[in-house]
Design an enzyme around this catalytic site. Sequence first.
Site, short mmCIF file in Angstrom:
data_model
loop_
_atom_site.label_atom_id
_atom_site.label_comp_id
_atom_site.label_asym_id
_atom_site.label_seq_id
_atom_site.Cartn_x
_atom_site.Cartn_y
_atom_site.Cartn_z
N SER A 146 0.84 -1.19 0.00
CA SER A 146 0.00 0.00 0.00
C SER A 146 0.87 1.24 0.00
O SER A 146 2.00 1.20 0.52
CB SER A 146 -0.89 0.02 1.25
OG SER A 146 -1.56 1.26 1.38
N TYR A 159 -1.37 -0.64 10.45
CA TYR A 159 -1.42 -0.95 9.02
C TYR A 159 -0.25 -0.31 8.28
O TYR A 159 0.40 -0.96 7.44
CB TYR A 159 -2.75 -0.44 8.45
CG TYR A 159 -3.02 -0.87 7.02
CD1 TYR A 159 -3.44 -2.16 6.73
CD2 TYR A 159 -2.90 0.05 5.98
CE1 TYR A 159 -3.72 -2.54 5.42
CE2 TYR A 159 -3.18 -0.32 4.67
CZ TYR A 159 -3.59 -1.61 4.40
OH TYR A 159 -3.87 -1.98 3.09
#
Length: 255
Positions: A146, A159
């Site tokens: 990501s 995350y």
Amino acid sequence: MNPFDLTGKIALVTGAGEGIGNGCALELAKAGADLVLNDRPGSTTLAAAAEEVRKLGRNCWPIEANVFERVGCEELISSAIEQAGQIDILVSNPAYSKRQPFLEYDPENFDKTIQGTLTSGFHMCQLFARHLVERKSPGKIILISSVQGRMPYKLSVAYNAAKAGLDHMARTIAVELFEHKINVNTIQPGWIETPGEHRVFGSDAIKEAAETLPWKRLGQPSDIGMAAVWLASAASDYVTGDNIKVDGGFVFKEC
């Protein structure tokens, strides 16, 4: 010869029931690969995803397994080899995230995010790489990371850390697998329009947010899928240890 042709290759995609995993699976199938599709036990979307692949004329083996745990990864790899015969390409796509302010972040959620996003990637990569080395075969490992691995995005401490770790882990694995000619790379999606995003943010909010992005739209799962096709194909044989950003300029949206 078409360097993007994946005919004769077998790809394993985790988290393939919907969203980015499904987009990768469909684009790989369009490029000629046969697919082993994985999703969590009890998935309500895996069967439909497998049917989509078969409609493209490709063989498909759907396998439910919990890749958040080592034993689930072992079961998946073993079943995939048993059913498909071999695996040539891995797209590792598991992730878990729950947004909370750092000062209030639940330690259990932190551990679960690291386990489901980073540690599961290690397990899948190691087991798949062992399969390739035993066959004395080159192959392709693609991990879905990501842009949050490079952006300190608020409310996402676990995350962000997990994705940054995934990127560096991939570079390290790539170095160790040089001698086996196994390519290891990550794809860093930006904001991608998936069913999960619609559930979290709502369709109206997503439509409004799209206008604020440089490309005036969210990315589609197929955008990530087409990048996966490139990384899975002979066209990228000289690319390894890299983190490929596919975000429509998302990281530059405030510039």
